[in-house]
Design a protein around this motif. Structure first.
Motif, mmCIF file in Angstrom:
data_model
loop_
_atom_site.group_PDB
_atom_site.id
_atom_site.type_symbol
_atom_site.label_atom_id
_atom_site.label_comp_id
_atom_site.label_asym_id
_atom_site.label_seq_id
_atom_site.Cartn_x
_atom_site.Cartn_y
_atom_site.Cartn_z
ATOM 1 N N UNK A 32 0.839 -1.210 0.000
ATOM 2 C CA UNK A 32 0.000 0.000 0.000
ATOM 3 C C UNK A 32 0.871 1.257 0.000
ATOM 4 N N UNK A 33 1.927 1.213 0.832
ATOM 5 C CA UNK A 33 2.843 2.361 0.905
ATOM 6 C C UNK A 33 3.494 2.588 -0.454
ATOM 7 N N UNK A 34 3.877 1.497 -1.108
ATOM 8 C CA UNK A 34 4.559 1.588 -2.400
ATOM 9 C C UNK A 34 3.664 2.272 -3.437
ATOM 10 N N UNK A 35 2.404 1.842 -3.509
ATOM 11 C CA UNK A 35 1.458 2.416 -4.477
ATOM 12 C C UNK A 35 1.199 3.888 -4.166
ATOM 13 N N UNK A 36 1.002 4.194 -2.870
ATOM 14 C CA UNK A 36 0.746 5.586 -2.479
ATOM 15 C C UNK A 36 1.961 6.461 -2.788
ATOM 16 N N UNK A 37 3.165 5.940 -2.514
ATOM 17 C CA UNK A 37 4.384 6.718 -2.767
ATOM 18 C C UNK A 37 4.521 7.009 -4.253
ATOM 19 N N UNK A 38 4.323 5.989 -5.082
ATOM 20 C CA UNK A 38 4.457 6.194 -6.529
ATOM 21 C C UNK A 38 3.447 7.225 -7.039
ATOM 22 N N UNK A 39 2.234 7.203 -6.462
ATOM 23 C CA UNK A 39 1.214 8.181 -6.863
ATOM 24 C C UNK A 39 1.656 9.598 -6.533
#
Ligand SMILES: Cc1cc2nc3c(=O)[nH]c(=O)nc-3n(C[C@H](O)[C@H](O)[C@H](O)COP(=O)(O)O)c2cc1C
Length: 87
Positions: free
Chosen positions: A15-22
């Motif tokens: 979840x952190x990875x997806x949010x960070x990339x966004x």
């Protein structure tokens, strides 16, 4: 199922990875290390093993070609389902 604790941590990492990339932030997961050494440096109490060592930051560039592909590890695979369109 005590292993679900580790599963939950990995879920949060995703979840952190997806949010960070966004947000334009790149994430690196460092697993080529000695976990017991990191646990020692952090003073982690017994029963708290290292699950993920992550680096986050704003990249200087977003190369078109993935790094490992550029380094000759393996060519990219076609995204067949994406190319065919989603139902
Ligand atoms: C479980 C896991 C462990 C990883 N371990 C390493 C690692 O030890 N060293 C490394 O350079 N990349 C490692 N990676 C890859 C990077 O963290 C990251 O996925 C990659 O740099 C992203 O590149 P991209 O944005 O070009 O796809 C790991 C990835 C995952 C999912």
């Amino acid at each position: 199922m005590p292993e679900t604790l580790a599963h939950s941590v990995v879920l949060v990492v995703g979840d952190l990875w997806i949010a960070a990339r966004a947000e334009g932030i790149e994430v690196g997961w460092v697993s080529l290390l000695h976990p017991e050494e990191v646990e020692r440096l952090l003073g982690a109490p017994p029963g708290y093993p290292l699950l993920a060592y992550l680096c986050l930051g704003y990249p200087k560039a977003w190369p078109e070609e993935p790094l490992l592909q550029r380094a000759g590890w393996r060519p990219g695979a076609p995204l067949r389902r994406y190319q065919q369109g989603f139902p």
